[in-house]
Structure formats: C-alpha cells, structure tokens
Design a protein around this motif. Structure first.
Motif, PDB file in Angstrom:
ATOM      1  N   GLY A 131       0.821  -1.217   0.000  1.00 53.11           N
ATOM      2  CA  GLY A 131       0.000   0.000   0.000  1.00 53.11           C
ATOM      3  C   GLY A 131       0.845   1.253   0.000  1.00 53.11           C
ATOM      4  N   LEU A 132       1.967   1.211   0.720  1.00 53.70           N
ATOM      5  CA  LEU A 132       2.850   2.389   0.802  1.00 53.70           C
ATOM      6  C   LEU A 132       3.479   2.671  -0.547  1.00 53.70           C
ATOM      7  CD1 LEU A 132       4.464   4.578   2.279  1.00 53.70           C
ATOM      8  CD2 LEU A 132       6.043   2.776   3.050  1.00 53.70           C
ATOM      9  N   VAL A 133       3.982   1.644  -1.220  1.00 53.36           N
ATOM     10  CA  VAL A 133       4.598   1.837  -2.541  1.00 53.36           C
ATOM     11  C   VAL A 133       3.552   2.382  -3.510  1.00 53.36           C
ATOM     12  CG1 VAL A 133       5.712   0.692  -4.501  1.00 53.36           C
ATOM     13  CG2 VAL A 133       6.414   0.124  -2.167  1.00 53.36           C
ATOM     14  N   ALA A 134       2.329   1.854  -3.421  1.00 50.96           N
ATOM     15  CA  ALA A 134       1.252   2.343  -4.305  1.00 50.96           C
ATOM     16  C   ALA A 134       0.969   3.814  -4.025  1.00 50.96           C
ATOM     17  CB  ALA A 134      -0.010   1.511  -4.089  1.00 50.96           C
ATOM     18  N   ALA A 135       0.982   4.211  -2.756  1.00 52.82           N
ATOM     19  CA  ALA A 135       0.714   5.618  -2.392  1.00 52.82           C
ATOM     20  C   ALA A 135       1.799   6.524  -2.962  1.00 52.82           C
ATOM     21  CB  ALA A 135       0.654   5.750  -0.878  1.00 52.82           C
ATOM     22  N   LEU A 136       3.039   6.058  -2.930  1.00 53.61           N
ATOM     23  CA  LEU A 136       4.149   6.878  -3.446  1.00 53.61           C
ATOM     24  C   LEU A 136       4.052   7.004  -4.963  1.00 53.61           C
ATOM     25  CD1 LEU A 136       6.913   5.416  -1.106  1.00 53.61           C
ATOM     26  CD2 LEU A 136       5.874   7.689  -0.962  1.00 53.61           C
ATOM     27  N   LEU A 137       3.678   5.908  -5.627  1.00 53.44           N
ATOM     28  CA  LEU A 137       3.412   5.995  -7.077  1.00 53.44           C
ATOM     29  C   LEU A 137       2.293   6.994  -7.338  1.00 53.44           C
ATOM     30  CD1 LEU A 137       3.488   2.186  -8.013  1.00 53.44           C
ATOM     31  CD2 LEU A 137       5.055   3.917  -8.920  1.00 53.44           C
ATOM     32  N   ALA A 138       1.266   6.957  -6.490  1.00 51.48           N
ATOM     33  CA  ALA A 138       0.092   7.840  -6.692  1.00 51.48           C
ATOM     34  C   ALA A 138       0.476   9.303  -6.523  1.00 51.48           C
ATOM     35  CB  ALA A 138      -1.004   7.468  -5.697  1.00 51.48           C
ATOM     36  N   GLN A 139       1.540   9.540  -5.761  1.00 51.27           N
ATOM     37  CA  GLN A 139       1.978  10.930  -5.550  1.00 51.27           C
ATOM     38  C   GLN A 139       3.069  11.350  -6.528  1.00 51.27           C
ATOM     39  OE1 GLN A 139       2.004  11.812  -0.991  1.00 51.27           O
ATOM     40  NE2 GLN A 139       1.923   9.564  -1.208  1.00 51.27           N
ATOM     41  N   GLY A 140       3.217  10.530  -7.558  1.00 51.41           N
ATOM     42  CA  GLY A 140       4.082  10.965  -8.648  1.00 51.41           C
ATOM     43  C   GLY A 140       5.467  10.372  -8.666  1.00 51.41           C
ATOM     44  N   CYS A 141       5.813   9.496  -7.716  1.00 58.59           N
ATOM     45  CA  CYS A 141       7.150   8.892  -7.741  1.00 58.59           C
ATOM     46  C   CYS A 141       7.238   7.882  -8.881  1.00 58.59           C
ATOM     47  CB  CYS A 141       7.434   8.129  -6.453  1.00 58.59           C
ATOM     48  SG  CYS A 141       7.665   9.160  -5.010  1.00 58.59           S
ATOM     49  N   PRO A 142       8.324   7.895  -9.652  1.00 58.66           N
ATOM     50  CA  PRO A 142       8.538   6.807 -10.618  1.00 58.66           C
ATOM     51  C   PRO A 142       8.724   5.496  -9.852  1.00 58.66           C
ATOM     52  CG  PRO A 142      10.161   8.574 -10.889  1.00 58.66           C
ATOM     53  CD  PRO A 142       9.412   8.875  -9.644  1.00 58.66           C
ATOM     54  N   ALA A 143       8.525   4.375 -10.517  1.00 57.98           N
ATOM     55  CA  ALA A 143       8.568   3.074  -9.839  1.00 57.98           C
ATOM     56  C   ALA A 143       9.867   2.871  -9.053  1.00 57.98           C
ATOM     57  CB  ALA A 143       8.389   1.954 -10.871  1.00 57.98           C
ATOM     58  N   ARG A 144      11.014   3.222  -9.657  1.00 55.47           N
ATOM     59  CA  ARG A 144      12.285   2.958  -8.964  1.00 55.47           C
ATOM     60  C   ARG A 144      12.369   3.764  -7.667  1.00 55.47           C
ATOM     61  NH1 ARG A 144      17.453   4.514 -12.212  1.00 55.47           N
ATOM     62  NH2 ARG A 144      16.669   2.866 -13.538  1.00 55.47           N
ATOM     63  N   ASP A 145      11.867   4.983  -7.656  1.00 55.73           N
ATOM     64  CA  ASP A 145      11.921   5.796  -6.428  1.00 55.73           C
ATOM     65  C   ASP A 145      10.859   5.343  -5.432  1.00 55.73           C
ATOM     66  OD1 ASP A 145      12.605   8.835  -8.337  1.00 55.73           O
ATOM     67  OD2 ASP A 145      13.854   7.099  -7.822  1.00 55.73           O
ATOM     68  N   ALA A 146       9.668   5.015  -5.946  1.00 56.91           N
ATOM     69  CA  ALA A 146       8.585   4.575  -5.048  1.00 56.91           C
ATOM     70  C   ALA A 146       9.009   3.303  -4.315  1.00 56.91           C
ATOM     71  CB  ALA A 146       7.318   4.314  -5.863  1.00 56.91           C
ATOM     72  N   ALA A 147       9.706   2.406  -5.027  1.00 51.23           N
ATOM     73  CA  ALA A 147      10.142   1.149  -4.388  1.00 51.23           C
ATOM     74  C   ALA A 147      11.203   1.429  -3.329  1.00 51.23           C
ATOM     75  CB  ALA A 147      10.696   0.193  -5.446  1.00 51.23           C
ATOM     76  N   ARG A 148      12.195   2.255  -3.667  1.00 56.19           N
ATOM     77  CA  ARG A 148      13.288   2.516  -2.720  1.00 56.19           C
ATOM     78  C   ARG A 148      12.794   3.311  -1.520  1.00 56.19           C
ATOM     79  NH1 ARG A 148      15.287   1.446  -7.442  1.00 56.19           N
ATOM     80  NH2 ARG A 148      17.318   0.405  -7.564  1.00 56.19           N
ATOM     81  N   LEU A 149      12.016   4.338  -1.782  1.00 56.87           N
ATOM     82  CA  LEU A 149      11.479   5.160  -0.690  1.00 56.87           C
ATOM     83  C   LEU A 149      10.534   4.310   0.166  1.00 56.87           C
ATOM     84  CD1 LEU A 149      11.534   7.993   0.433  1.00 56.87           C
ATOM     85  CD2 LEU A 149       9.777   8.640  -1.229  1.00 56.87           C
ATOM     86  N   GLY A 150       9.706   3.519  -0.468  1.00 58.65           N
ATOM     87  CA  GLY A 150       8.757   2.692   0.285  1.00 58.65           C
ATOM     88  C   GLY A 150       9.460   1.669   1.152  1.00 58.65           C
ATOM     89  N   VAL A 151      10.458   0.991   0.604  1.00 62.11           N
ATOM     90  CA  VAL A 151      11.199  -0.020   1.382  1.00 62.11           C
ATOM     91  C   VAL A 151      11.901   0.638   2.562  1.00 62.11           C
ATOM     92  CG1 VAL A 151      13.221  -1.540   1.284  1.00 62.11           C
ATOM     93  CG2 VAL A 151      11.463  -1.691  -0.492  1.00 62.11           C
ATOM     94  N   GLY A 152      12.517   1.792   2.312  1.00 53.47           N
ATOM     95  CA  GLY A 152      13.253   2.484   3.380  1.00 53.47           C
ATOM     96  C   GLY A 152      12.331   2.986   4.476  1.00 53.47           C
ATOM     97  N   LEU A 153      11.237   3.663   4.092  1.00 53.37           N
ATOM     98  CA  LEU A 153      10.308   4.199   5.094  1.00 53.37           C
ATOM     99  C   LEU A 153       9.661   3.074   5.898  1.00 53.37           C
ATOM    100  CD1 LEU A 153       8.591   6.944   2.901  1.00 53.37           C
ATOM    101  CD2 LEU A 153       9.929   7.375   4.993  1.00 53.37           C
ATOM    102  N   HIS A 154       9.308   2.001   5.205  1.00 51.95           N
ATOM    103  CA  HIS A 154       8.649   0.847   5.846  1.00 51.95           C
ATOM    104  C   HIS A 154       9.572   0.235   6.896  1.00 51.95           C
ATOM    105  CE1 HIS A 154       7.499  -3.574   5.637  1.00 51.95           C
ATOM    106  NE2 HIS A 154       6.321  -3.041   5.826  1.00 51.95           N
ATOM    107  N   ALA A 155      10.843   0.044   6.534  1.00 53.32           N
ATOM    108  CA  ALA A 155      11.794  -0.578   7.475  1.00 53.32           C
ATOM    109  C   ALA A 155      12.125   0.368   8.630  1.00 53.32           C
ATOM    110  CB  ALA A 155      13.064  -0.984   6.728  1.00 53.32           C
ATOM    111  N   ARG A 156      12.242   1.661   8.322  1.00 58.43           N
ATOM    112  CA  ARG A 156      12.532   2.620   9.403  1.00 58.43           C
ATOM    113  C   ARG A 156      11.335   2.729  10.340  1.00 58.43           C
ATOM    114  NH1 ARG A 156      13.649   7.779   6.283  1.00 58.43           N
ATOM    115  NH2 ARG A 156      14.116   8.727   8.301  1.00 58.43           N
ATOM    116  N   ALA A 157      10.123   2.640   9.786  1.00 63.69           N
ATOM    117  CA  ALA A 157       8.920   2.650  10.641  1.00 63.69           C
ATOM    118  C   ALA A 157       8.922   1.405  11.523  1.00 63.69           C
ATOM    119  CB  ALA A 157       7.655   2.700   9.776  1.00 63.69           C
ATOM    120  N   GLY A 158       9.379   0.300  10.965  1.00 64.87           N
ATOM    121  CA  GLY A 158       9.485  -0.947  11.745  1.00 64.87           C
ATOM    122  C   GLY A 158      10.489  -0.815  12.878  1.00 64.87           C
TER     123      GLY A 158
END
Ligand SMILES: NC(=O)C1=CN([C@@H]2O[C@H](COP(=O)(O)OP(=O)(O)OC[C@H]3O[C@@H](n4cnc5c(N)ncnc54)[C@H](O)[C@@H]3O)[C@@H](O)[C@H]2O)[C@H](O)CC1
Ligand code: K
Length: 494
Positions: free
Chosen positions: A438-465
């Motif tokens: 859901g987070l990666v999808a939200a980042l795509l929805a806000q205009g991130c290209p796939a490569r950035d949405a994946a990296r930002l999503g993975v990083g934010l998700h793990a840091r939130a963890g």
C-alpha cells in the motif's frame, strides 16, 4: 571515482581489484596493507573493549589469518596477553607466512587448534579464520572451532568478514562466526548487508586503510539506501493531486490483508483509496476505516468503473488464485496504470509469466518464497545469492523488483541495486508485506517513478518498523507501523 562513498557496496572481485591496484599501481606492498588492516582492527578492539587484557586470535591459512597474526603481535607489544591459534600448518600466502613468523619472533605463542582443545578464557576472541577468500563451507575442524567460539560467551571481533559468511552474497554455506563487531577493510562488501549477515557480522566498521581516492575506479555494485522522504506538500494541495490508489484483493474470508494495504496507502499519502473486494468484507472495511472506499466487485465488469477513476493499482493481498482473483488480476495487468504486485498477484504471475512494457511503472514485492516461484527455483537458491535473484526478477519481468527479507534489496531492469540497512525481526509477521504494498502504491500515486517509489517505500517501511520496535519486537503487529510511517513521511527524524 572518489573513495568509497559511505553507502557504496562492492563485490569481492571489485575489492580484490582495489587491493591489487594498491599493490601494483600505488606500490603499497601487500604486507603493508596487512599491517594497516591489523592496526585498524586493533585500534577498534581497544575502542570497544578498553579493559581487555587477554585476547586469543584464531588464524586461518590465508591473508585474513595474516591480519590476525599481526594484530596478535600489536596486542602483545601493547602489553596485552595475546595468543594466536593456527588453524592449520600451512599459511598459503607468503605474506601470511611472513606475518606468522613475525608473530612468533615477536614473542607471541602460536598454538595449534586440533579440533578438540578447549578455548582459552580471554576478554575478546579475534576471528581471523577466513575473509573474502572463503570458497566453501568451513571444514570440520574449522567448523568445530567456529561453533566453540560462538557458544563461549566472550565477545568476538571478526576481521574483514565474519568467518563462514560469503562476503559476496550474505549467505553462510556452513558454520559461521557470530561476531559482536566486524572491522572490514578497504571497501564495504555487499554481502555484509543482506541475508544472514545481520545475524553474523554484528556492528560493522569500515577501515579504508588510508588508501588514496585515486584507487576507486569501479562503479559500486550496489548502494545502501539513505534516509529519505517526500518533499513537503504544496500549500494548495488537494486530494486530486495525490492520486487514487485502487487496492484489489480480499478473497472470501481474507479481508485483513487488503484492509492493511488500503490503510497503508492512506497513511502513505494517497489522495483517495478505493478497495475492490468481495461483498462480505464491506461492513468490516467501512467500519474499520470509512476513508477506504470499499466496493464489492464480483468480476472484471464491476471493476471497470473503478479502474476508470484510479491512477495506481495495488493487486494481490488476500487475492487468492481462484477464478475471481484470477479474473481481476488479468484485468489489472491489461490496464496501463502503474502497478504494485504482491502476494497472490505474484503467484499468479509465476504461473502466467509475462514481461511488462518498459514504459509501465511496475513494482514487484516478493518475499523469498514468491521470488523462488517467479524464478522457478528453490528458496535456498534465492537466499544463496539474493543479489543475483533480485536482478533476475527485475530483468525477467521488466519491472522494479523488491526482494524482501533481512536487508531487503531493490533492483531495476537496468541492474541498479540498492540495499535496505534498516528493519528488524519484529517485522517478520503477517501483514507487514501488505503495508509495504500500500505504501509503494501511495508513493506511485503521488508521482514517484517506480524505482523511487520502491526505494522510498522499502526504506520508510523498514525505518517505521525500527521505530515501532522501540516498544519491543515481540508482539509487534503491522498496524503498529502506521503512526511511525506517517511521522517519517512528514519529515520527522528519529
Ligand atoms: N583487499 C583487502 O580488503 C585486504 C585483504 N586482506 C585480507 O586478506 C583477506 C583475503 O585473503 P585470502 O588469502 O584471499 O583469503 P582468506 O584469508 O579469506 O583465506 C581463505 C583461504 O583459505 C582457503 N579457504 C577458503 N575457504 C576455505 C574453507 N572453507 N576451508 C578451508 N580453507 C578455505 C582459500 O583457498 C584461501 O586461501 C581479506 O579478507 C583480508 O582479511 C589484507 O590483509 C588487507 C586488505
Ligand atoms: K574473519
């Protein structure tokens, strides 16, 4: 190429080339590199264990062992009680043999480990058995020593690589040291940051051995993700500007996954989030989160109007692989919209493989089991070389691939690869993957290209963890990440 950037990761072959260039081009003798490595590691030992009075250094047959002998000599000269244990009679490299001779001539006893003697009682054990030269599982005598060191209770300092860990892949083919601290030399090896490395390397310190910047000519093989988030929202933002995620999933009896996915899309900043699911889940979804616009869809026809309004698709959580899920999956794949595929969305792709059009923004988020199905191999094959597996996924499917696990990896079809340095065992629980989708999808929805949405999503998700784990890894559930996620997304720094 400048000296290793803080986040640059290299293969063993690249580090060996750096080593060779230092010797051949800069004229720094191998023995001098070994001396610098020993000095750097000994300085770390003194910093971390200032009261250490007695150490034992276990030396293998290669230059890693050579580093160990010289460290034992430095410790002896500094007044510590130091002893070296030779794993085998021959020291393969002449530099290692020279180091051992210097050790003995300097007054440090070099004992033989025969596989049975008990370990000495010391303040710190130093692991100099194998480094980047490990090319097979440690043999029985070495394996016995490794197991003994791991259970002896005293802290272990590993030189360059915890012995038994493959510095290229992060895989342990057999017994492997569990170090408190690893002092790695010259450049960061990528295998120290994924797979089993987290359980074996302990804290990692990099000692560049004062080599000049002119040495670094290769492009790093990978990079460690750096903390990042989205830029602040423009003051005149409105929900239409932040996209519309359509999450598709929730076969009979499995509403939880798609709900978590939708929640994460909301918390990830998507302007609107719709959920296409089975009729039975609507009351629960609407009660749990009215902002999630839940729609009962019984097939592709009912999906069409939702697709028309969406800007990003997230497909898979609780989708199942039955006729209903398969029909919706096919419809989603035929759409041109940016797409995140997870769970059964990936399992269906494994049975009906296709390569996505390069122009389409697609992110696959498999765990090792789903990756194995997608690649037609075993989970062991995936974990034996996570870097090769994630690159194969990206290239085979023409999508950005996330290989989840300890040290999640993100690869593009063009080979670019990033490693996530965050995360913890508390995240190995159900629902964490649904959140990431859901987070990666939200980042795509806000205009991130796939490569950035994946990296930002993975990083934010793990840091939130990691933030959620501050209240304990045990008992951590996926929804515990939603609040930290929102904080991090809005630029809050831990
Ligand atoms: N470039 C650098 O970063 C520096 C490297 N140094 C140190 O050198 C080692 C690499 O040395 P090398 O001799 O190539 O390999 P190892 O010391 O790791 O020794 C392995 C040695 O043993 C054999 N071997 C491999 N696996 C096994 C096994 N399972 N059982 C038995 N024997 C095995 C293999 O054939 C090798 O000969 C690096 O890690 C650094 O510590 C420099 O000293 C400093 C700069
Ligand atoms: K080692």
């Amino acid at each position: 190429m400048t000296a290793p950037r803080r986040h640059a990761l290299y293969t063993v072959a690249q580090v060996r080339a750096l080593d060779r260039r230092a010797i051949d081009v800069l004229g720094i003798p191998a023995g001098e590199l070994m001396r610098r490595a020993a000095a750097a590691a000994f300085a770390s030992l003194r910093r971390h264990w200032p009261d250490a009075r007695r150490i034992a250094v276990y030396c293998g047959p290669g230059n890693n062992g050579g580093d160990g002998y010289l460290l034992a000599l430095l410790a002896h000269e500094a007044g510590l009680a130091a002893e070296a244990w030779a794993l085998s009679d021959e020291a393969v490299g002449e530099d290692a043999a020279r180091a051992r001779a210097a050790c003995e001539q300097g007054g440090v006893p070099v004992l033989r480990w025969d596989g049975t003697s008990s370990l000495p009682r010391v303040d710190v054990h130093v692991d100099a058995l194998y480094g980047t030269g490990l090319n097979r599982p440690p043999q029985p005598v070495a394996a016995a020593l490794i197991e003994r060191i791991n259970v002896c209770g005293a802290p272990v300092l590993s030189l360059d690589v915890p012995s038994g860990l493959n510095a290229d892949t992060g895989h342990c083919p057999g017994a492997a040291i569990c170090a408190r601290l690893t002092v790695s030399f010259i450049a960061a090896k990528r295998g120290l940051h994924t797979g089993q490395a987290a359980a074996h390397a302990g804290r990692i310190e990099l000692a560049t051995l004062d080599l000049p910047e002119s040495l670094w000519q290769e492009q790093p093989d990978a990079h460690l993700l750096e903390p990042a988030t989205l830029p602040p929202r423009p003051r005149d933002a409105h929900k239409g500007r932040n996209g519309h995620v359509l999450a598709i999933g929730g076969e009979h009896g499995t509403a939880g996954a798609i709900r978590l996915c939708g929640e994460a899309a909301l918390r990830g900043g998507a302007g609107l989030v719709s959920v296409a699911t089975r009729h039975e889940h609507l009351p629960a979804l609407n009660a749990a989160r009215p902002e999630l616009m839940a729609h009962a869809v019984d097939g592709p026809q009912a999906l069409e109007p939702l697709l028309a309004r969406a800007t990003v698709l997230a497909v898979g959580p609780g989708l199942g692989q039955g006729a209903w899920g398969h029909a919706l999956w096919l419809t989603a794949l035929e759409s041109p919209l940016p797409l995140v595929l997870d769970a059964d969305g990936l399992n269906l792709l494994a049975t009906e493989t296709r390569r996505f059009d390069d122009a389409r923004q697609v992110v696959l988020t498999p765990h090792p089991g789903e990756a194995a199905r997608l690649l037609g191999c075993s989970v062991d094959d995936v974990e034996r070389d996570r870097f090769a597996a994630v690159r194969a996924l990206a290239q085979r499917f023409g999508a950005v691939a996330v290989l989840k696990g300890t040290g999640s990896l993100v690869a593009d079809p063009d080979g670019r690869l990033d490693v996530c340095p965050w995360g913890n065992p508390g995240m190995a629980s159900g629902g964490m993957g649904d959140l990431l989708t859901g987070l990666v999808a939200a980042l795509l929805a806000q205009g991130c290209p796939a490569r950035d949405a994946a990296r930002l999503g993975v990083g934010l998700h793990a840091r939130a963890g990691d933030l959620a784990a501050r209240e304990g890894e045990r008992g951590m559930v996926a929804s515990d990440l939603l609040v930290p996620l929102r904080l991090l997304l809005n630029g809050w720094e831990a």
